[in-house]
Design an enzyme around this catalytic site. Structure first.
Site, PDB file in Angstrom:
ATOM      1  N   TYR A  91       1.144 -12.989   8.117  1.00 21.87           N
ATOM      2  CA  TYR A  91       1.682 -12.894   6.758  1.00 21.87           C
ATOM      3  C   TYR A  91       2.478 -14.147   6.367  1.00 21.87           C
ATOM      4  O   TYR A  91       2.788 -14.966   7.195  1.00 21.87           O
ATOM      5  CB  TYR A  91       2.445 -11.601   6.513  1.00 21.87           C
ATOM      6  CG  TYR A  91       3.663 -11.251   7.354  1.00 21.87           C
ATOM      7  CD1 TYR A  91       4.337 -12.144   8.148  1.00 21.87           C
ATOM      8  CD2 TYR A  91       4.141  -9.940   7.305  1.00 21.87           C
ATOM      9  CE1 TYR A  91       5.452 -11.759   8.872  1.00 21.87           C
ATOM     10  CE2 TYR A  91       5.264  -9.550   8.025  1.00 21.87           C
ATOM     11  CZ  TYR A  91       5.911 -10.466   8.799  1.00 21.87           C
ATOM     12  OH  TYR A  91       7.009 -10.087   9.499  1.00 21.87           O
ATOM     13  N   GLU A  92       2.723 -14.238   5.065  1.00 25.45           N
ATOM     14  CA  GLU A  92       3.389 -15.431   4.507  1.00 25.45           C
ATOM     15  C   GLU A  92       2.594 -16.703   4.835  1.00 25.45           C
ATOM     16  O   GLU A  92       3.152 -17.780   5.028  1.00 25.45           O
ATOM     17  CB  GLU A  92       4.819 -15.496   5.050  1.00 25.45           C
ATOM     18  CG  GLU A  92       5.826 -16.208   4.175  1.00 25.45           C
ATOM     19  CD  GLU A  92       5.960 -15.580   2.801  1.00 25.45           C
ATOM     20  OE1 GLU A  92       5.726 -16.298   1.836  1.00 25.45           O
ATOM     21  OE2 GLU A  92       6.293 -14.384   2.711  1.00 25.45           O
TER      22      GLU A  92
END
Lengths: 610, 610
Positions: free
Chosen positions: A436-437
């Site tokens: 994620y990110e």
């Protein structure tokens, strides 16, 4: 049972003995700058809360998970109470502007404190954590009315927030976002569509949730330039600030994940949800990317978090567990920490946890300067350096955090694989961090494509100068001369490699994508080496000045370990990068055909150099 | 949903095109040696059963797990039925002697078939899998009466078996085993104590379970030389072979594990359990170690299993999922398999799965020769080579199998982290592999301590000669000349490194433990390189002979990738080994003190060179 003691000594060492935190704070204009004793008191208060309230609900939260009830998500036992205490303690507004009710402390202290809460219980910390980016966005792009409406309850922690980007068909590639925003006669917008993987998308910790949503206006061009940001509160606030009616957004499902089970990852359905435009139309992605560095450094911190938690628990276990004779020891079974390979695994974890902490805190200081530097030149320099360091911190530290969590598990043998000790959970929780990110592959393209090649390797050269200065300073301590020379020699190769990638990239569009991930890791080992050399320099200085303690000695020992047993990985990475894209291209057609399926034809053919 | 198609083509390639399986079988005396068509038919039958019956209960088994009921363990839905069909199909006796009801096929074919079942459902495959070592032990050390009593129902699959070694206070270090065996007046023994981590220790797939238990006789000396083996059936068999009364062994608990949730990992309490001595008193550990090579190669195969399963599913996903423009492609989002970093991750998985398969099958052929070689010299040579290769196959392939499973998850981004796609389960299931059947650290000590240093590096030199021969043969194909040279050059460094470790080990007891794990990995990359060079050689030969196919082209491409992008890791490992034990010793005292605890004093001090 998982244990956690906040490493207060190491925070102080990193901030005050390596990073010159007092001098750094003196360069800021705007935030409340704490005295050393005050900063220490804040960290101690965070430690007390984290150790007493968050650690005990870490494993139980994993076992219990979240539940989707009729109209809301129920968090595990104890999560509500811990959040209420956290909110009442004023932690949500620690580094928020006093104007909105915050304490006005610098972002760097907020980052340090976040590590403490997050290590004690990463899943729990995601509920307040997600509000941070939303508050940044509202502060920068909200109208005065929007700020007045949303910031006070977010800063006080009365409400929380989310960032809604991902949809089923797209994650990394937001150009494919389909969520529709339609103007309505009342001057608002109506949102229709679904978002997935929304952290803290629904829960029972706060009375309201403010969703910041990426969607497409009817007249928006295709691709990422047609996206706009919207504010969509779960409950529409009344004019007096009280909660009004429920908006058309609801949680349609919770993901069953490998880890982070106590963190609600929601599918959100927007059904004619009333929304306000945030910022200018069609510039939604730009608005989001303004805060990408802060968000990615926060994600990179997860590597430190799981390395630290794993290390502390593996260290305790290996002191207690007896097996086999130690080399040079007597005949009885010895604590396994005496076995060299166990030590190797522990030192690796420690090198990642403490070295990573230093890199994250340094980046956090750059966040301070970028926002509140006294002079513009300093601010610009901080922003440029941050842009360069961010993908490395996010990509590299999360990869190494997972490696550290994996080794912590390994230190416990079969006991690491069972739930009781908490180390399999630590690995499961850590595993999301490279995804994620922005995945590691995405960070790597950002680094090599934008921050190196498009930049003509100028940022690399500036960083190399900074590191060379550290090498020169550290090299004055005789016991650090070897390490300083090793790092400095590699520095030249790193710059040369970067420059040759800049020049090759012009001739061949596959050079950057084929080299990117290995280049990111290569750069990461250099930066971590810089961190360890500075830590060793500070430690050697303290010892030479007669004020050395065991923490200083351990810094010297861990730095020695780092350069002997981790840093050599750069040599392999250099060779892999040097191999160029040939091997990936050669394998284009035959090797990646799905087994016993018809050849896919066109897509694979597109990979070859036409 | 997880998918699996048995890679029949690659089994045939490995066995017949690389390993010369027909010629190998011709050297055996004893087993039934199948024609190529028969072997193919057996693999096809295994594939059909695995794909249709075992794959569908893989994810459901993980979700459901095992349950401890009043007096037995209940396996997940479908496990009983699948086991009944497997047993009725005669699979349990595939490579067992006809004397006991088996089909008498060679161990190598059994190893190949095991990969198929195990990839389809590793947890399920552990129930029949554990019986194998027990049958080996009974065949070698049982009395005629014991063999007649236990082997027929085990070979037919009517009963299953376990190996009971680990206790709460000891896993790797069996010298600490406490389980007591007391002679009783009837001429039997009575066992009292507890064992933990017993795979398939109780379940509902078979009517009886035969436990092979390591315990201590009253007159046994301390340490490992005081251990004896015992047979402890769950139900005592009557003289006519029917099941008699329940014995004093019961499952006291199931471990909650990170993965392998459908495999029952039991705590077994022995309460005056009636036992028979197996083999000679006090020689229990020796008896167990006779079959250690086979067991460890089986465990090493787990690396191949999870690499293959992850690869197949990641490959399918990356062909379907669209994101971003491909280099040189048109403007729309492309299948992500066109992105270089995704290809890098997939090729790494493929290199591990297919290269690892070749190494495991080669070792399996050595198992055949060790047991049934026509002449004694050949048998001895096979046993010696096997002893050398086993710790590498176990330690290295399981480490790389976890890396491959991790990358498969990464290929799916956020979708890899959620249960639906099965790749987070694949990683959780894979994670145990570097722990059980001897951790990587234990394998590494076995390799460097016993198989290299104590052997004076003779086995290394023999292996190097074999590899050098392959380099010479492969180097005749112009397209393989570079790879052959790379491997041959590294070979000289590997031998030199091994010899220098032999000589340094005499002077310093820390040399071996400090270098062992890196040395094991170094050796692993060499062996895997040998595998890939031979695969490429066979493929290039087929293409040159005009009978090449896409599988041959993919072998060439994957070999190119291996030498360009994986093999360079050896350079880093060589540097780390070369750094010697200094860094671990330097860190002895300060760096590994538990945070904010009193210094432990004595144990740490024992680490320094006294």
């Amino acid at each position: 049972m998982i244990q956690y003691r906040c490493p207060l000594r190491d925070f102080e060492f990193a901030l005050y003995e390596v990073l010159g935190y007092e001098q750094h704070l003196a360069t800021l204009q705007g935030p409340v700058t704490p005295e050393r004793a005050d900063a220490r008191a804040i960290l101690e208060a965070a430690a007390a809360f984290a150790e007493k309230r968050l650690v005990p609900i870490n494993q139980s939260g994993d076992a219990e998970g979240c539940r989707l009830l009729d109209d809301h998500v129920q968090t595990p036992a104890g999560f509500r109470e811990a959040y209420a205490q956290y909110r009442d303690g004023g932690w949500t507004g620690l580094s928020r502007a006093p104007e909105w009710g915050g304490s006005g402390l610098p972002a760097s202290l907020g980052v340090a404190v976040t590590e403490v809460f997050a290590t004690a219980n990463w899943s729990w910390s995601m509920y307040p954590g997600l509000a941070s980016g939303a508050m940044d966005t509202l502060e920068a792009f909200g109208t005065a009315a929007q700020q007045a409406r949303y910031l006070p309850p977010l800063v006080s922690g009365q409400w929380t927030a989310t960032m809604c980007l991902t949809e089923p068909q797209c994650g990394s590639d937001l150009a494919q976002v389909r969520m529709q925003a339609t103007p309505d006669p009342a001057g608002h917008y109506r949102l229709n569509g679904s978002k997935i993987f929304i952290t803290a998308g629904d829960h029972d910790l706060a009375e309201n949730i403010v969703h910041i949503v990426l969607a497409r206006l009817p007249d928006g061009p295709a691709g990422t330039r047609g996206l706009s940001l919207f504010v969509v509160p779960k409950h529409l606030p009344n004019v007096d600030g009280s909660l009004g009616r429920r908006n058309g957004v609801r949680c349609g499902g919770l993901e069953e994940k490998m880890g982070l089970k106590a963190s609600a990852t929601c599918t959100l359905h927007f059904d004619d949800a009333e929304a306000e435009l945030l910022g200018e139309p069609h510039r939604g992605l730009e608005c989001m990317f303004v805060f990408m560095n802060a968000a990615r450094i926060g994600a990179g911190q997860q590597g430190v978090v799981h390395a630290e938690l794993g290390y502390q628990n593996a260290l305790a276990y290996t002191h207690e567990r007896l097996a086999m004779r130690a080399p040079g020891g007597n005949s009885g079974p010895a604590p396994i920490i005496l076995h060299a390979d166990v030590r190797r695994m522990l030192l690796l974890q420690r090198a990642i946890a403490e070295g990573g902490r230093l890199l994250v805190l340094e980046a956090a200081c750059l966040l301070d300067t970028a926002a509140f530097g006294r002079d513009e030149a300093r601010g610009t320099a901080a922003r440029d350096r941050l842009a360069f360091l961010t993908p490395i911190i996010k990509g590299f530290l999360t990869e190494l955090g997972i490696e550290a969590a994996d080794l912590a598990l390994q230190c416990l043998g079969g006991h690491g694989y069972i739930r009781e000790w908490g180390l399999e959970q630590n690995l499961r929780d850590a595993r999301i961090a490279t995804i994620y990110e922005g995945t590691t592959g995405i960070q790597a393209l950002d680094l090599l494509g934008r921050k190196v090649v498009r930049d003509g390797a100028q940022a690399v050269q500036r960083e190399a100068q900074t590191i060379a200065g550290s090498c020169e300073r550290a090299g004055r301590h005789p016991q650090l001369a070897d390490a300083a020379r090793t790092l400095r020699d590699e520095l030249f190769r790193w710059v040369a490699m970067s420059e040759s990638l800049v020049s090759d990239a012009g001739d061949d569009p596959l050079v950057v994508p084929a080299a990117a991930t290995d280049y990111l890791m290569y750069s990461g080992y250099l930066l971590l080496g810089h961190g360890w050399l500075r830590a060793a320099d500070a430690a050697a200085g303290a010892i030479a000045a007669g004020c050395g303690d065991v923490h200083h000695e351990s810094k010297l020992a861990t730095a020695t370990f780092y350069f002997a047993r981790i840093f050599p990985r750069v040599v392999a990475l250099r060779e892999m990068i040097g191999a160029g894209p040939e091997a990936l291209v050669a394998a284009a057609d035959p090797a990646l055909r799905p087994a016993e399926r018809e050849p896919s034809g066109p897509p694979i053919a597109a990979m070859s150099r036409a």
